[in-house]
Design a protein around this motif. Sequence first.
Motif, PDB file in Angstrom:
ATOM      1  N   SER A  19     127.203  -8.422  70.691  1.00  0.00           N
ATOM      2  CA  SER A  19     126.892  -9.122  71.928  1.00  0.00           C
ATOM      3  C   SER A  19     127.260  -8.322  73.169  1.00  0.00           C
ATOM      4  O   SER A  19     126.659  -8.491  74.226  1.00  0.00           O
ATOM      5  N   SER A  20     128.211  -7.424  73.068  1.00  0.00           N
ATOM      6  CA  SER A  20     128.659  -6.644  74.228  1.00  0.00           C
ATOM      7  C   SER A  20     127.856  -5.363  74.445  1.00  0.00           C
ATOM      8  O   SER A  20     128.136  -4.612  75.373  1.00  0.00           O
ATOM      9  N   CYS A  21     126.853  -5.113  73.630  1.00  0.00           N
ATOM     10  CA  CYS A  21     126.109  -3.850  73.656  1.00  0.00           C
ATOM     11  C   CYS A  21     124.800  -3.992  74.435  1.00  0.00           C
ATOM     12  O   CYS A  21     123.882  -4.675  73.995  1.00  0.00           O
ATOM     13  N   TYR A  22     124.724  -3.337  75.580  1.00  0.00           N
ATOM     14  CA  TYR A  22     123.504  -3.422  76.388  1.00  0.00           C
ATOM     15  C   TYR A  22     122.338  -2.689  75.727  1.00  0.00           C
ATOM     16  O   TYR A  22     121.181  -3.090  75.874  1.00  0.00           O
ATOM     17  N   MET A  23     122.599  -1.612  75.000  1.00  0.00           N
ATOM     18  CA  MET A  23     121.520  -0.893  74.320  1.00  0.00           C
ATOM     19  C   MET A  23     120.926  -1.724  73.188  1.00  0.00           C
ATOM     20  O   MET A  23     119.745  -1.611  72.891  1.00  0.00           O
ATOM     21  N   CYS A  24     121.746  -2.558  72.562  1.00  0.00           N
ATOM     22  CA  CYS A  24     121.240  -3.458  71.518  1.00  0.00           C
ATOM     23  C   CYS A  24     120.178  -4.376  72.106  1.00  0.00           C
ATOM     24  O   CYS A  24     119.107  -4.571  71.523  1.00  0.00           O
ATOM     25  N   HIS A  25     120.478  -4.924  73.271  1.00  0.00           N
ATOM     26  CA  HIS A  25     119.522  -5.801  73.948  1.00  0.00           C
ATOM     27  C   HIS A  25     118.251  -5.026  74.300  1.00  0.00           C
ATOM     28  O   HIS A  25     117.134  -5.516  74.095  1.00  0.00           O
ATOM     29  N   VAL A  40     117.499 -10.054  63.937  1.00  0.00           N
ATOM     30  CA  VAL A  40     118.623  -9.526  64.701  1.00  0.00           C
ATOM     31  C   VAL A  40     119.903 -10.116  64.117  1.00  0.00           C
ATOM     32  O   VAL A  40     120.049 -11.338  64.046  1.00  0.00           O
ATOM     33  N   HIS A  41     120.804  -9.242  63.694  1.00  0.00           N
ATOM     34  CA  HIS A  41     122.077  -9.670  63.111  1.00  0.00           C
ATOM     35  C   HIS A  41     123.207  -9.219  64.026  1.00  0.00           C
ATOM     36  O   HIS A  41     123.466  -8.024  64.155  1.00  0.00           O
ATOM     37  N   ASP A  42     123.830 -10.187  64.675  1.00  0.00           N
ATOM     38  CA  ASP A  42     124.936  -9.915  65.595  1.00  0.00           C
ATOM     39  C   ASP A  42     126.222  -9.798  64.786  1.00  0.00           C
ATOM     40  O   ASP A  42     126.677 -10.780  64.194  1.00  0.00           O
ATOM     41  N   LEU A  43     126.797  -8.606  64.759  1.00  0.00           N
ATOM     42  CA  LEU A  43     128.006  -8.372  63.969  1.00  0.00           C
ATOM     43  C   LEU A  43     129.201  -9.155  64.487  1.00  0.00           C
ATOM     44  O   LEU A  43     130.157  -9.385  63.751  1.00  0.00           O
ATOM     45  N   ASP A  44     129.155  -9.596  65.752  1.00  0.00           N
ATOM     46  CA  ASP A  44     130.235 -10.420  66.303  1.00  0.00           C
ATOM     47  C   ASP A  44     130.287 -11.798  65.652  1.00  0.00           C
ATOM     48  O   ASP A  44     131.339 -12.422  65.611  1.00  0.00           O
ATOM     49  N   THR A  45     129.145 -12.259  65.175  1.00  0.00           N
ATOM     50  CA  THR A  45     129.099 -13.608  64.595  1.00  0.00           C
ATOM     51  C   THR A  45     128.960 -13.608  63.071  1.00  0.00           C
ATOM     52  O   THR A  45     129.036 -14.671  62.463  1.00  0.00           O
ATOM     53  N   ARG A  54     131.532  -0.969  59.528  1.00  0.00           N
ATOM     54  CA  ARG A  54     132.009   0.231  58.835  1.00  0.00           C
ATOM     55  C   ARG A  54     130.907   0.831  57.951  1.00  0.00           C
ATOM     56  O   ARG A  54     130.748   2.045  57.877  1.00  0.00           O
ATOM     57  N   ALA A  55     130.150  -0.033  57.292  1.00  0.00           N
ATOM     58  CA  ALA A  55     129.056   0.439  56.445  1.00  0.00           C
ATOM     59  C   ALA A  55     127.995   1.154  57.276  1.00  0.00           C
ATOM     60  O   ALA A  55     127.469   2.196  56.861  1.00  0.00           O
ATOM     61  N   LEU A  56     127.692   0.628  58.448  1.00  0.00           N
ATOM     62  CA  LEU A  56     126.705   1.266  59.324  1.00  0.00           C
ATOM     63  C   LEU A  56     127.198   2.631  59.799  1.00  0.00           C
ATOM     64  O   LEU A  56     126.428   3.582  59.867  1.00  0.00           O
ATOM     65  N   ARG A  57     128.476   2.718  60.088  1.00  0.00           N
ATOM     66  CA  ARG A  57     129.038   4.014  60.487  1.00  0.00           C
ATOM     67  C   ARG A  57     128.941   5.027  59.353  1.00  0.00           C
ATOM     68  O   ARG A  57     128.692   6.208  59.571  1.00  0.00           O
ATOM     69  N   SER A  58     129.148   4.541  58.128  1.00  0.00           N
ATOM     70  CA  SER A  58     129.075   5.459  56.983  1.00  0.00           C
ATOM     71  C   SER A  58     127.654   5.977  56.762  1.00  0.00           C
ATOM     72  O   SER A  58     127.459   7.021  56.150  1.00  0.00           O
ATOM     73  N   LEU A  59     126.657   5.249  57.276  1.00  0.00           N
ATOM     74  CA  LEU A  59     125.272   5.718  57.213  1.00  0.00           C
ATOM     75  C   LEU A  59     124.980   6.776  58.266  1.00  0.00           C
ATOM     76  O   LEU A  59     123.911   7.375  58.284  1.00  0.00           O
ATOM     77  N   GLY A  60     125.919   6.962  59.189  1.00  0.00           N
ATOM     78  CA  GLY A  60     125.737   7.956  60.239  1.00  0.00           C
ATOM     79  C   GLY A  60     125.422   7.355  61.586  1.00  0.00           C
ATOM     80  O   GLY A  60     125.047   8.070  62.512  1.00  0.00           O
ATOM     81  N   CYS A  61     125.535   6.060  61.711  1.00  0.00           N
ATOM     82  CA  CYS A  61     125.243   5.393  62.967  1.00  0.00           C
ATOM     83  C   CYS A  61     126.505   5.370  63.826  1.00  0.00           C
ATOM     84  O   CYS A  61     127.435   4.617  63.554  1.00  0.00           O
ATOM     85  N   ASN A  62     126.532   6.241  64.834  1.00  0.00           N
ATOM     86  CA  ASN A  62     127.697   6.311  65.715  1.00  0.00           C
ATOM     87  C   ASN A  62     127.211   6.426  67.145  1.00  0.00           C
ATOM     88  O   ASN A  62     126.608   7.428  67.498  1.00  0.00           O
ATOM     89  N   PRO A  63     127.374   5.406  67.970  1.00  0.00           N
ATOM     90  CA  PRO A  63     128.114   4.180  67.715  1.00  0.00           C
ATOM     91  C   PRO A  63     127.421   3.341  66.646  1.00  0.00           C
ATOM     92  O   PRO A  63     126.263   3.566  66.326  1.00  0.00           O
ATOM     93  N   SER A  64     128.147   2.386  66.133  1.00  0.00           N
ATOM     94  CA  SER A  64     127.663   1.619  64.989  1.00  0.00           C
ATOM     95  C   SER A  64     126.474   0.722  65.304  1.00  0.00           C
ATOM     96  O   SER A  64     125.729   0.355  64.408  1.00  0.00           O
ATOM     97  N   VAL A  65     126.290   0.364  66.562  1.00  0.00           N
ATOM     98  CA  VAL A  65     125.163  -0.484  66.953  1.00  0.00           C
ATOM     99  C   VAL A  65     124.513   0.066  68.210  1.00  0.00           C
ATOM    100  O   VAL A  65     125.180   0.735  68.989  1.00  0.00           O
TER     101      VAL A  65
END
Length: 102
Positions: A19-25, A40-45, A54-65
């Motif tokens: 929810s805090s990620c402007y790029m997600c929006h 859309v799956h909000d990791l905050d909820t 953590r799983a998304l980061r392990s895929l190479g997504c940095n930042p995670s979202v």
Amino acid sequence: MDRVKDLASKTAAVVFTKSSCYMCHSITQLFYELGASPAVHDLDTEPYGREMERALRSLGCNPSVPAVFIGGKFVGSSKDVISLHVDGSLKQMLMAARAIWF
């Protein structure tokens, strides 16, 4: 990781957000403007949001979202999606996954 893969494979286009990620929006809005309705799956909820992050980061997504999947395949984060959009291949990927029709 299993939960991420399961959610990513259920819909043609999937965006993991916070929810805090402007790029997600912004990425979600881009999909809507192209005619796609991503899941859309909000990791905050999400009950297992931290583990999923953590799983998304392990895929190479940095930042995670945002973490984007099309047709069940990991596409990348915002910079990857924007690059695909600029060169025209994002729309083609969405069409191939049947997330949009033209």
